[in-house]
Design a protein around this motif. Structure first.
Motif, PDB file in Angstrom:
ATOM      1  N   GLN A 137       0.810  -1.222   0.000  1.00  0.00           N
ATOM      2  CA  GLN A 137       0.000   0.000   0.000  1.00  0.00           C
ATOM      3  C   GLN A 137       0.844   1.272   0.000  1.00  0.00           C
ATOM      4  O   GLN A 137       0.454   2.287  -0.568  1.00  0.00           O
ATOM      5  CB  GLN A 137      -0.914   0.000   1.239  1.00  0.00           C
ATOM      6  N   PHE A 138       2.013   1.208   0.636  1.00  0.00           N
ATOM      7  CA  PHE A 138       2.849   2.402   0.788  1.00  0.00           C
ATOM      8  C   PHE A 138       4.237   2.149   0.210  1.00  0.00           C
ATOM      9  O   PHE A 138       4.861   1.133   0.521  1.00  0.00           O
ATOM     10  CB  PHE A 138       2.980   2.785   2.268  1.00  0.00           C
ATOM     11  N   SER A 139       4.706   3.089  -0.576  1.00  0.00           N
ATOM     12  CA  SER A 139       6.063   3.013  -1.100  1.00  0.00           C
ATOM     13  C   SER A 139       7.043   3.327   0.028  1.00  0.00           C
ATOM     14  O   SER A 139       6.864   4.301   0.763  1.00  0.00           O
ATOM     15  CB  SER A 139       6.232   4.022  -2.242  1.00  0.00           C
ATOM     16  N   ALA A 140       8.078   2.476   0.176  1.00  0.00           N
ATOM     17  CA  ALA A 140       9.073   2.658   1.246  1.00  0.00           C
ATOM     18  C   ALA A 140       8.391   2.940   2.573  1.00  0.00           C
ATOM     19  O   ALA A 140       8.582   4.005   3.168  1.00  0.00           O
ATOM     20  CB  ALA A 140      10.041   3.779   0.893  1.00  0.00           C
ATOM     21  N   PRO A 141       7.587   2.006   3.074  1.00  0.00           N
ATOM     22  CA  PRO A 141       6.771   2.271   4.269  1.00  0.00           C
ATOM     23  C   PRO A 141       7.568   2.514   5.535  1.00  0.00           C
ATOM     24  O   PRO A 141       7.055   3.141   6.472  1.00  0.00           O
ATOM     25  CB  PRO A 141       5.921   1.008   4.400  1.00  0.00           C
ATOM     26  N   GLU A 142       8.821   2.045   5.595  1.00  0.00           N
ATOM     27  CA  GLU A 142       9.632   2.266   6.794  1.00  0.00           C
ATOM     28  C   GLU A 142      10.291   3.648   6.797  1.00  0.00           C
ATOM     29  O   GLU A 142      10.942   4.021   7.773  1.00  0.00           O
ATOM     30  CB  GLU A 142      10.715   1.179   6.906  1.00  0.00           C
ATOM     31  N   VAL A 143      10.121   4.391   5.727  1.00  0.00           N
ATOM     32  CA  VAL A 143      10.702   5.738   5.620  1.00  0.00           C
ATOM     33  C   VAL A 143       9.677   6.765   6.066  1.00  0.00           C
ATOM     34  O   VAL A 143       8.517   6.741   5.628  1.00  0.00           O
ATOM     35  CB  VAL A 143      11.147   6.032   4.175  1.00  0.00           C
ATOM     36  N   PHE A 144      10.089   7.680   6.948  1.00  0.00           N
ATOM     37  CA  PHE A 144       9.232   8.787   7.356  1.00  0.00           C
ATOM     38  C   PHE A 144       9.361   9.900   6.333  1.00  0.00           C
ATOM     39  O   PHE A 144      10.443  10.458   6.145  1.00  0.00           O
ATOM     40  CB  PHE A 144       9.638   9.282   8.745  1.00  0.00           C
ATOM     41  N   ASP A 145       8.265  10.223   5.652  1.00  0.00           N
ATOM     42  CA  ASP A 145       8.305  11.159   4.530  1.00  0.00           C
ATOM     43  C   ASP A 145       7.156  12.153   4.664  1.00  0.00           C
ATOM     44  O   ASP A 145       5.999  11.814   4.415  1.00  0.00           O
ATOM     45  CB  ASP A 145       8.200  10.387   3.210  1.00  0.00           C
ATOM     46  N   ILE A 146       7.472  13.392   5.058  1.00  0.00           N
ATOM     47  CA  ILE A 146       6.416  14.387   5.264  1.00  0.00           C
ATOM     48  C   ILE A 146       5.783  14.827   3.947  1.00  0.00           C
ATOM     49  O   ILE A 146       4.760  15.517   3.957  1.00  0.00           O
ATOM     50  CB  ILE A 146       6.951  15.611   6.033  1.00  0.00           C
ATOM     51  N   HIS A 147       6.374  14.425   2.805  1.00  0.00           N
ATOM     52  CA  HIS A 147       5.810  14.753   1.494  1.00  0.00           C
ATOM     53  C   HIS A 147       5.004  13.586   0.921  1.00  0.00           C
ATOM     54  O   HIS A 147       4.582  13.667  -0.237  1.00  0.00           O
ATOM     55  CB  HIS A 147       6.930  15.115   0.512  1.00  0.00           C
ATOM     56  N   ARG A 148       4.783  12.538   1.684  1.00  0.00           N
ATOM     57  CA  ARG A 148       4.108  11.345   1.153  1.00  0.00           C
ATOM     58  C   ARG A 148       2.732  11.709   0.588  1.00  0.00           C
ATOM     59  O   ARG A 148       1.887  12.297   1.270  1.00  0.00           O
ATOM     60  CB  ARG A 148       3.961  10.297   2.256  1.00  0.00           C
ATOM     61  N   ASN A 149       2.528  11.334  -0.671  1.00  0.00           N
ATOM     62  CA  ASN A 149       1.261  11.622  -1.335  1.00  0.00           C
ATOM     63  C   ASN A 149       1.066  10.643  -2.493  1.00  0.00           C
ATOM     64  O   ASN A 149       1.935  10.571  -3.364  1.00  0.00           O
ATOM     65  CB  ASN A 149       1.243  13.065  -1.861  1.00  0.00           C
ATOM     66  N   PRO A 150      -0.007   9.854  -2.463  1.00  0.00           N
ATOM     67  CA  PRO A 150      -1.072   9.865  -1.459  1.00  0.00           C
ATOM     68  C   PRO A 150      -0.633   9.173  -0.171  1.00  0.00           C
ATOM     69  O   PRO A 150       0.345   8.437  -0.151  1.00  0.00           O
ATOM     70  CB  PRO A 150      -2.189   9.080  -2.154  1.00  0.00           C
ATOM     71  N   ASN A 151      -1.392   9.425   0.884  1.00  0.00           N
ATOM     72  CA  ASN A 151      -1.129   8.795   2.175  1.00  0.00           C
ATOM     73  C   ASN A 151      -2.453   8.284   2.731  1.00  0.00           C
ATOM     74  O   ASN A 151      -3.101   8.932   3.548  1.00  0.00           O
ATOM     75  CB  ASN A 151      -0.490   9.799   3.133  1.00  0.00           C
ATOM     76  N   ARG A 152      -2.850   7.123   2.260  1.00  0.00           N
ATOM     77  CA  ARG A 152      -4.160   6.561   2.638  1.00  0.00           C
ATOM     78  C   ARG A 152      -4.023   5.692   3.898  1.00  0.00           C
ATOM     79  O   ARG A 152      -4.403   4.519   3.902  1.00  0.00           O
ATOM     80  CB  ARG A 152      -4.739   5.763   1.476  1.00  0.00           C
ATOM     81  N   HIS A 153      -3.474   6.293   4.936  1.00  0.00           N
ATOM     82  CA  HIS A 153      -3.343   5.540   6.185  1.00  0.00           C
ATOM     83  C   HIS A 153      -4.727   5.296   6.795  1.00  0.00           C
ATOM     84  O   HIS A 153      -5.711   5.978   6.451  1.00  0.00           O
ATOM     85  CB  HIS A 153      -2.451   6.296   7.173  1.00  0.00           C
ATOM     86  N   ILE A 154      -4.802   4.318   7.678  1.00  0.00           N
ATOM     87  CA  ILE A 154      -6.052   4.047   8.388  1.00  0.00           C
ATOM     88  C   ILE A 154      -5.821   4.184   9.896  1.00  0.00           C
ATOM     89  O   ILE A 154      -6.384   3.444  10.699  1.00  0.00           O
ATOM     90  CB  ILE A 154      -6.634   2.667   8.017  1.00  0.00           C
ATOM     91  N   GLY A 155      -4.983   5.168  10.242  1.00  0.00           N
ATOM     92  CA  GLY A 155      -4.657   5.388  11.646  1.00  0.00           C
ATOM     93  C   GLY A 155      -5.817   5.871  12.488  1.00  0.00           C
ATOM     94  O   GLY A 155      -5.804   5.727  13.712  1.00  0.00           O
ATOM     95  N   PHE A 156      -6.831   6.460  11.852  1.00  0.00           N
ATOM     96  CA  PHE A 156      -8.038   6.872  12.565  1.00  0.00           C
ATOM     97  C   PHE A 156      -9.208   5.936  12.267  1.00  0.00           C
ATOM     98  O   PHE A 156     -10.369   6.287  12.495  1.00  0.00           O
ATOM     99  CB  PHE A 156      -8.429   8.306  12.192  1.00  0.00           C
ATOM    100  N   GLY A 157      -8.901   4.749  11.769  1.00  0.00           N
ATOM    101  CA  GLY A 157      -9.957   3.804  11.440  1.00  0.00           C
ATOM    102  C   GLY A 157     -10.466   4.015  10.020  1.00  0.00           C
ATOM    103  O   GLY A 157      -9.866   4.727   9.212  1.00  0.00           O
ATOM    104  N   HIS A 158     -11.626   3.417   9.750  1.00  0.00           N
ATOM    105  CA  HIS A 158     -12.208   3.489   8.406  1.00  0.00           C
ATOM    106  C   HIS A 158     -13.665   3.085   8.515  1.00  0.00           C
ATOM    107  O   HIS A 158     -14.047   2.304   9.376  1.00  0.00           O
ATOM    108  CB  HIS A 158     -11.458   2.539   7.458  1.00  0.00           C
TER     109      HIS A 158
END
Length: 396
Positions: free
Chosen positions: A316-337
């Motif tokens: 789902q995420f390119s280079a997921p272990e990298v912290f990237d403040i420019h990540r786009n898109p960022n379809r995280h589900i940290g607040f649920g769904h």
């Protein structure tokens, strides 16, 4: 019950996650790759770690019930009328959320911005001359407690009781947790009774007056929402702020860029939610026999979608272990769904954004004090640190 072939290796997996709670991510990767649907005897639950599976579980309340996951607890004594919004299924969930949304509106949240700004400045004023602070105890902890207490109309002298109750409820201490819920319910019932006699300009008064076609929230439903807002709102905001500063300290180049370009903060906050998800794990129960991956899960069994693992899924995420403040898109589900998308997410985002904007504008050279060991929040659901001492220089 169909278990993974490597079930005998469970102690090594579970123990590593529990014994290194600040860095479960390498083990999440192992689980996604080798045990994406994995039964834990310790938790009596199926751990779900791949993004697609996690999203499926949290998006389908008919098949994966929040309500039945509470009923499945052998010691549960929660009656149907006292279930909080978080543990309610449709159609009642839809009714409850619609009623609560009448009082907890986007305008209500947006109108809190000046007061949040005032609180942040007041707390930073107290530490500015020292050149160091504990981000958690000096800012991230008190900020959401004050905001939520004032939102509910709770006097300042009672706010420390709120923090005490919240910390116990997310901890593993079952007996103390029951007592904290009782004390909190008694307190909120007293406030509800007072507001019923004399309404004020606060959220509890608004909840009492909210209605749809003559249907009002019961006292028990108001109490459960107050508990949910206090605990979820406090824990999410506190740990999101703490996790952000911890992550920025580990990535000074990102922190420097944000100081020169504060307009990037909203995207950076979303990346913190993905990278260090404040609420790592949820709980559901299957309503019928179902298949997840290669495993057959019987009706009534508990599944634990791990948001923190899904948010680092390589598919789902390119280079997921990298912290990237420019990540786009960022379809995280940290607040649920889906229907249980975090009702307090907008408040957590606003508090975090204002807190970080002010920190960036007032202080430079924010650095964690390295010889103070990090301690994880005592919870199998919440991700954050108990303390985060940092040094800084005040801008002239």
């Amino acid at each position: 019950m169909s278990l993974p072939e490597a079930h005998s290796s469970e102690p090594s997996l579970t123990a590593h996650i529990l014994n290194d709670p600040l860095n479960p991510f390498p083990w999440y990767r192992v689980m996604r790759e080798r045990y994406p649907v994995y039964y834990s005897r310790e938790f009596h639950s199926w751990f779900i770690t791949r993004y697609s599976d996690v999203q499926r579980v949290i998006s389908d309340p008919l098949l994966f019930s929040s309500e039945q996951s509470i009923r499945a607890r052998p010691t549960n004594k929660i009656q149907p009328t006292t279930r909080p919004l978080l543990w309610t299924d449709p159609p009642r969930h839809r009714q409850l959320r619609s009623l609560i949304n009448q009082a907890f509106t986007p305008r209500t949240i947006a109108n809190l911005a000046p007061r949040i700004t005032e609180i942040v400045h007041a707390h930073l004023d107290q530490v500015a001359a020292r050149g160091q602070m504990d981000v958690v105890s000096d800012l991230a902890n008190p900020l959401p407690i004050i905001v939520i207490a004032e939102l509910l109309g709770i006097p300042i002298q009672d706010q420390q009781r709120f923090k005490h109750w919240s910390d116990i409820i997310v901890s593993p201490a079952r007996q103390q947790k029951k007592q904290a819920v009782i004390e909190m319910n008694n307190y909120f019932q007293m406030v509800v009774d007072q507001r019923r006699q004399h309404a004020q300009d606060d959220l509890i008064s608004a909840l009492l007056s909210a209605h749809i076609e003559g249907t009002y929230l019961t006292d028990a439903e108001i109490l459960s929402f107050c508990r949910l807002l206090l605990v979820a709102g406090h824990e999410t905001s506190t740990n999101l702020i703490g996790n952000a500063l911890l992550t920025f300290d580990e990535h000074p180049e990102a922190f420097e860029e944000l100081q020169s370009r504060p307009e990037l903060l909203p995207g950076a906050i979303e990346e913190v939610v993905r990278y260090r998800t404040p609420i790592q794990r949820l709980r559901r129960a299957t309503t019928v026999d179902t298949q997840l991956g290669e495993h057959h899960i019987k009706a009534g069994e508990i599944v634990s979608p791990i948001l923190g693992a899904a948010n680092r899924d390589e598919t789902q995420f390119s280079a997921p272990e990298v912290f990237d403040i420019h990540r786009n898109p960022n379809r995280h589900i940290g607040f649920g769904h889906g229907i249980h998308f975090c009702i307090g997410s907008s408040l957590a985002r606003l508090e975090t954004k204002i807190a970080l904007e002010i920190l960036l504008s007032r202080f430079t050279s924010l650095r964690r004090i390295p010889d103070v060991p990090l301690q994880h929040v005592t919870s199998s659901f919440v991700y954050g640190v108990k303390s985060l001492p940092m040094t800084f220089r005040e801008r002239q």
